[in-house]
Design a protein around this motif. Structure first.
Motif, PDB file in Angstrom:
ATOM      1  N   PRO A  29     -47.741 -40.914  25.155  1.00  0.00           N
ATOM      2  CA  PRO A  29     -46.761 -40.267  26.033  1.00  0.00           C
ATOM      3  C   PRO A  29     -46.012 -41.284  26.886  1.00  0.00           C
ATOM      4  O   PRO A  29     -46.619 -42.025  27.664  1.00  0.00           O
ATOM      5  N   TYR A  30     -44.702 -41.378  26.721  1.00  0.00           N
ATOM      6  CA  TYR A  30     -43.875 -42.291  27.510  1.00  0.00           C
ATOM      7  C   TYR A  30     -43.190 -41.515  28.625  1.00  0.00           C
ATOM      8  O   TYR A  30     -43.044 -40.294  28.539  1.00  0.00           O
ATOM      9  N   ILE A  31     -42.735 -42.235  29.638  1.00  0.00           N
ATOM     10  CA  ILE A  31     -41.947 -41.576  30.680  1.00  0.00           C
ATOM     11  C   ILE A  31     -40.557 -42.204  30.714  1.00  0.00           C
ATOM     12  O   ILE A  31     -40.430 -43.438  30.723  1.00  0.00           O
ATOM     13  N   PHE A  32     -39.538 -41.377  30.661  1.00  0.00           N
ATOM     14  CA  PHE A  32     -38.156 -41.856  30.718  1.00  0.00           C
ATOM     15  C   PHE A  32     -37.479 -41.307  31.970  1.00  0.00           C
ATOM     16  O   PHE A  32     -37.663 -40.147  32.327  1.00  0.00           O
ATOM     17  N   GLU A  33     -36.680 -42.201  32.592  1.00  0.00           N
ATOM     18  CA  GLU A  33     -35.907 -41.764  33.751  1.00  0.00           C
ATOM     19  C   GLU A  33     -34.425 -41.871  33.409  1.00  0.00           C
ATOM     20  O   GLU A  33     -33.999 -42.854  32.804  1.00  0.00           O
ATOM     21  N   TYR A  34     -33.664 -40.853  33.798  1.00  0.00           N
ATOM     22  CA  TYR A  34     -32.240 -40.829  33.481  1.00  0.00           C
ATOM     23  C   TYR A  34     -31.383 -41.118  34.697  1.00  0.00           C
ATOM     24  O   TYR A  34     -31.854 -41.046  35.831  1.00  0.00           O
ATOM     25  N   SER A  35     -30.110 -41.401  34.403  1.00  0.00           N
ATOM     26  CA  SER A  35     -29.168 -41.772  35.471  1.00  0.00           C
ATOM     27  C   SER A  35     -29.026 -40.657  36.517  1.00  0.00           C
ATOM     28  O   SER A  35     -28.675 -40.907  37.658  1.00  0.00           O
ATOM     29  N   ASP A  36     -29.314 -39.403  36.132  1.00  0.00           N
ATOM     30  CA  ASP A  36     -29.218 -38.328  37.125  1.00  0.00           C
ATOM     31  C   ASP A  36     -30.512 -38.202  37.943  1.00  0.00           C
ATOM     32  O   ASP A  36     -30.696 -37.247  38.698  1.00  0.00           O
ATOM     33  N   GLY A  37     -31.438 -39.171  37.755  1.00  0.00           N
ATOM     34  CA  GLY A  37     -32.654 -39.175  38.563  1.00  0.00           C
ATOM     35  C   GLY A  37     -33.799 -38.373  37.958  1.00  0.00           C
ATOM     36  O   GLY A  37     -34.926 -38.437  38.436  1.00  0.00           O
ATOM     37  N   SER A  38     -33.534 -37.611  36.887  1.00  0.00           N
ATOM     38  CA  SER A  38     -34.608 -36.798  36.305  1.00  0.00           C
ATOM     39  C   SER A  38     -35.566 -37.685  35.497  1.00  0.00           C
ATOM     40  O   SER A  38     -35.169 -38.687  34.908  1.00  0.00           O
ATOM     41  N   LYS A  39     -36.832 -37.287  35.508  1.00  0.00           N
ATOM     42  CA  LYS A  39     -37.858 -38.021  34.767  1.00  0.00           C
ATOM     43  C   LYS A  39     -38.536 -37.063  33.805  1.00  0.00           C
ATOM     44  O   LYS A  39     -38.885 -35.945  34.188  1.00  0.00           O
ATOM     45  N   ILE A  40     -38.732 -37.500  32.551  1.00  0.00           N
ATOM     46  CA  ILE A  40     -39.459 -36.623  31.630  1.00  0.00           C
ATOM     47  C   ILE A  40     -40.570 -37.390  30.937  1.00  0.00           C
ATOM     48  O   ILE A  40     -40.481 -38.600  30.728  1.00  0.00           O
ATOM     49  N   GLN A  41     -41.651 -36.671  30.593  1.00  0.00           N
ATOM     50  CA  GLN A  41     -42.683 -37.271  29.767  1.00  0.00           C
ATOM     51  C   GLN A  41     -42.353 -36.936  28.319  1.00  0.00           C
ATOM     52  O   GLN A  41     -42.168 -35.771  27.971  1.00  0.00           O
ATOM     53  N   VAL A  42     -42.269 -37.960  27.490  1.00  0.00           N
ATOM     54  CA  VAL A  42     -41.891 -37.754  26.101  1.00  0.00           C
ATOM     55  C   VAL A  42     -43.133 -37.763  25.224  1.00  0.00           C
ATOM     56  O   VAL A  42     -43.794 -38.778  25.062  1.00  0.00           O
ATOM     57  N   GLN A  43     -43.446 -36.579  24.663  1.00  0.00           N
ATOM     58  CA  GLN A  43     -44.620 -36.483  23.791  1.00  0.00           C
ATOM     59  C   GLN A  43     -44.204 -36.470  22.337  1.00  0.00           C
ATOM     60  O   GLN A  43     -45.030 -36.568  21.446  1.00  0.00           O
ATOM     61  N   ASN A  44     -42.902 -36.302  22.116  1.00  0.00           N
ATOM     62  CA  ASN A  44     -42.380 -36.290  20.764  1.00  0.00           C
ATOM     63  C   ASN A  44     -41.104 -37.118  20.745  1.00  0.00           C
ATOM     64  O   ASN A  44     -40.109 -36.736  21.355  1.00  0.00           O
ATOM     65  N   PRO A  45     -41.113 -38.279  20.059  1.00  0.00           N
ATOM     66  CA  PRO A  45     -39.949 -39.166  20.066  1.00  0.00           C
ATOM     67  C   PRO A  45     -38.679 -38.441  19.641  1.00  0.00           C
ATOM     68  O   PRO A  45     -37.591 -38.753  20.125  1.00  0.00           O
ATOM     69  N   ALA A  46     -38.814 -37.445  18.748  1.00  0.00           N
ATOM     70  CA  ALA A  46     -37.635 -36.741  18.267  1.00  0.00           C
ATOM     71  C   ALA A  46     -36.931 -35.996  19.390  1.00  0.00           C
ATOM     72  O   ALA A  46     -35.729 -35.759  19.331  1.00  0.00           O
ATOM     73  N   SER A  47     -37.693 -35.637  20.416  1.00  0.00           N
ATOM     74  CA  SER A  47     -37.094 -34.871  21.510  1.00  0.00           C
ATOM     75  C   SER A  47     -36.201 -35.744  22.391  1.00  0.00           C
ATOM     76  O   SER A  47     -35.470 -35.266  23.239  1.00  0.00           O
ATOM     77  N   LEU A  48     -36.287 -37.060  22.172  1.00  0.00           N
ATOM     78  CA  LEU A  48     -35.455 -37.979  22.929  1.00  0.00           C
ATOM     79  C   LEU A  48     -34.123 -38.081  22.198  1.00  0.00           C
ATOM     80  O   LEU A  48     -34.005 -38.768  21.193  1.00  0.00           O
ATOM     81  N   ALA A  49     -33.134 -37.356  22.673  1.00  0.00           N
ATOM     82  CA  ALA A  49     -31.856 -37.316  21.973  1.00  0.00           C
ATOM     83  C   ALA A  49     -31.239 -38.711  21.937  1.00  0.00           C
ATOM     84  O   ALA A  49     -31.343 -39.465  22.905  1.00  0.00           O
ATOM     85  N   SER A  50     -30.620 -39.074  20.806  1.00  0.00           N
ATOM     86  CA  SER A  50     -30.027 -40.402  20.678  1.00  0.00           C
ATOM     87  C   SER A  50     -28.840 -40.543  21.618  1.00  0.00           C
ATOM     88  O   SER A  50     -28.519 -41.610  22.092  1.00  0.00           O
TER      89      SER A  50
END
Ligand code: GDP
Ligand code: MG
Length: 647
Positions: free
Chosen positions: A382-403
């Motif tokens: 499980p990775y954690i990604f933070e976006y420019s809008d400040g939101s943070k998500i835990q990624v359990q499925n790489p496919a869910s990380l939109a390109s």
């Protein structure tokens, strides 16, 4: 049996140091099972456990033993046993340390078994600390002293220097020859305290484990901490607030043996009309309905280290797989399950596991115990990604990380572990090299005696779930032992790597990798994949890409019609991997090839033996079932596993 006459203990050890064998011997000594019952490792009940020689589920057995302690005339053989002992066997592998800590919660003491020849190993260290932190009395047992290379004195010195255990307290045994075993139960009774509960307080019991039985429904393993539990009692759960009536209660002796009552300090089973194991929350406190109690501390929730998608091998089996997973998670509540869907694979589940072995065991149990046929996708941490809008998500499925999510990734983190490695000193160099290739950071480097080194590293979890242990074993001629505990998230530089077949990304094959390694991993992935899918009846381009940038490319060979049916197509490990809507192969592959295949199968028989012909046709039917969809690429399940090994 009042609490003073009860002892709850467990056996902890590095894998293969003999705890299951020792447990068998203790069950025999107390006549709980017959000597030479023909089934070694009584407590390893699951088929996977027998096949792999590992303990996966902690099991409990109640034994009765006669001891002279405080009762000098108990030597009279007419007298019944005066002590009740609960032995809780625990798994030794790192992935199952969650089961270990759960078992320890019901114990006051532990036998720390160490192989007299191998000495202290990585899991010995890890298990010792689990027991030590639970304030258990620890009895060191140096086992396998019958071996020619046994060196109990060296092991005693290690126990002293690492754990500050008194060498005089160590028991020397051989679970094989029986030598020294008679000292164990007296030591358990004399050195381990009795359970601390209060007999006259309201009932409180800890739910240790649960599983589903076709006839009885949900069976809970419980430790009665205070008070007593009787058949017919009304009980309630702190976690769910539900009420139940106790329909059956008893001990594991070692089979379920009804006793009608469980007293303070006892460990046993309860059947209470729970319908699903979801109601039976491990770590929950059960109490008498209408009484008022403080909940017991419970357990830390299981931390999922590895996630992967689980799909039915045949699209129509979704409900069957759903049912199988529901049943199995009843017995293994440490797996998390959520529904997901994949363009390539259809409807399925995203499952979280404690580690890779745990995942393998879960898959194997689904297939063996429930007859499920599954496809699992490349595991991820499980990775954690933070976006420019400040939101943070835990990624359990790489496919869910939109390109192209419309917002920028500003930071990412990956989980890390603290690894303990014990090796003979001559292997220190290669191990340091391996750990730095895997992005490790050395935290400790010391010697446990003049021949063995102990090293601690911080490593990204992703780097150790990927074939790390095999690699470590191979560079140390099998001598290294390894254990790890999870640690915090660390900032990292991660990218999503897509795999494209004929230009279409296959969501089930997307992975997240470190930026610096992406190029090489992409290259190796497509080369590996090519090996797995190169015998098809149409050409396929395989590409690895980061965003829209292709970083590696391969093309499969066309299958020579002369060798149209590779034998492997008919082997069970080949599973049809359908790319339904995503791929269009045009005219290069048409249904007529099925009849061509049929001809080919028979051609191999030279017109001879009829039964052989029949067998081949049957085999072919089976094979056809698995690749019946027109326009499908056949990718064996093992390809997903092989892909993971690229790191
Ligand atoms: P576990 O993984 O700790 O449960 O270990 P097992 O009980 O499965 O034992 C591992 C192996 O060691 C088995 O092949 C046992 O037969 C063997 N073994 C266990 N105890 C002894 C012993 O005292 N002496 C010898 N020579 N072998 C033993
Ligand atoms: Mg075992």
């Amino acid at each position: 049996y009042p609490p003073e006459r009860i002892r709850n203990f467990s056996i902890i050890a590095h894998v293969d140091h003999g705890k299951s064998t020792l447990a068998d011997r203790l069950l025999e000594l107390t006549a709980t099972i017959k000597r030479g019952h023909g089934q070694p490792q009584y407590l390893d009940k699951l088929q996977v456990e027998r096949e792999r020689g590992i303990t996966v589920k902690a099991q409990t057995a109640t034994m009765f033993h006669k001891h002279k302690f405080g009762f000098p005339d108990a030597s009279n053989i007419q007298d019944p046993p005066n002590f009740l002992l609960n032995l809780i066997d625990t798994p030794g592998h790192v992935d199952f340390s969650y089961e270990v800590s759960r078992s320890l919660a019901a114990c006051q003491g532990a036998l720390l078994v160490v192989d007299a020849a191998q000495g202290v190993q990585a899991q010995t260290v890890a298990n010792f600390y689990l027991a030590f932190e639970s304030n258990l009395s620890i009895i060191p047992v140096i086992n396998k002293i019958d071996q020619p290379t046994a060196d109990p004195d060296r092991v005693k010195a290690q126990l002293k220097s690492l754990f500050d255990l008194d060498p005089n307290d160590a028991l020397l045994t051989s679970a094989k020859t029986g030598q020294g075993l008679e000292q164990i139960l007296p030591a358990v009774i004399e050195r381990i305290p009795s359970p601390p509960g209060k007999c006259d307080s309201p009932l409180r019991m800890l739910l240790l484990d649960s599983y589903y039985d076709e006839y009885k429904g949900v069976i809970c393993h419980v430790a009665v901490v205070d008070g007593a539990l009787r058949k017919g009692d009304k009980i309630a759960s702190v976690a769910t607030g539900q009420n139940y009536e106790v329909l059956d209660v008893g001990i594991m002796h070692p089979e379920l043996t009804p006793t009608g009552v469980l007293f303070t300090g006892q460990v046993g089973y309860v059947v209470s009309g729970m319908r699903t194991t979801k109601e039976a929350r491990v770590g929950d406190t059960l109490y008498h309905a209408k009484s008022i109690v403080l909940p017991l501390p419970g357990f830390k929730p299981a931390k999922h280290m590895v996630f992967s998608g689980l799909y039915p091998a045949d699209g129509s089996d979704f409900d069957a797989l759903n049912h199988a997973i529901e049943r199995l998670t009843c017995n293994d509540a440490s797996v998390s399950v959520t529904k997901e869907s994949s363009t390539a694979l259809g409807m399925g589940f995203r499952c979280g596991f404690l580690g890779l072995l745990h995942m393998d065991v879960f898959h194997q149990r689904l297939e063996q115990e429930y007859g499920a046929r599954i496809i699992s996708t490349i595991p991820t941490v499980p990775y954690i990604f933070e976006y420019s809008d400040g939101s943070k998500i835990q990624v359990q499925n790489p496919a869910s990380l939109a390109s192209n999510p419309g917002k920028r990734v500003t930071a990412c983190w990956e989980p890390s572990v603290i690894a303990t490695i014990i090796i003979p000193s001559e292997y220190v160099g290669p191990v340091i090299t391996l750990c730095s290739e895997r992005r490790g950071e050395q935290l400790e480097y010391s010697f446990i005696d003049n021949q063995r080194a102990l090293m601690k590293y911080r490593l990204p979890l992703r780097e150790i779930i990927v074939d790390f242990y095999n690699e470590l074993k191979s560079i140390t001629s099998g001598y290294a032992t390894f254990d790890y505990e999870d640690s915090e998230y660390q900032k990292s530089d991660l990218v999503k790597l897509d795999i494209l077949l004929n230009g279409q990304p296959v969501d089930a094959m997307a992975t997240i990798v470190h930026n610096l390694k992406a190029q090489r991993i992409g290259r190796e992935l497509v080369e590996k994949l090519k090996k797995f899918i190169d015998r098809q009846m149409f050409e396929i381009t395989i590409q690895a890409a980061i965003g829209s940038k292709v970083i590696a490319r391969e093309t499969t060979f066309l299958l020579n019609p002369k060798h149209w049916i590779p034998d492997s197509v008919f082997h069970n490990d080949w599973i049809s991997f359908s790319l339904r809507q995503t791929l269009h192969f045009g005219s290069s592959f048409s249904p007529c090839s099925i009849s061509a295949m049929r001809k080919n199968v028979l051609a191999k028989c030279y017109g001879g033996d009829v039964t052989r012909k029949k067998k081949l046709l049957e085999k072919q039917k089976e094979g056809k079932k698995r690749m019946k969809r027109v326009g499908s690429v056949d990718i064996p399940q093992e390809a997903f596993h092989e892909l993971l090994k690229v790191s």
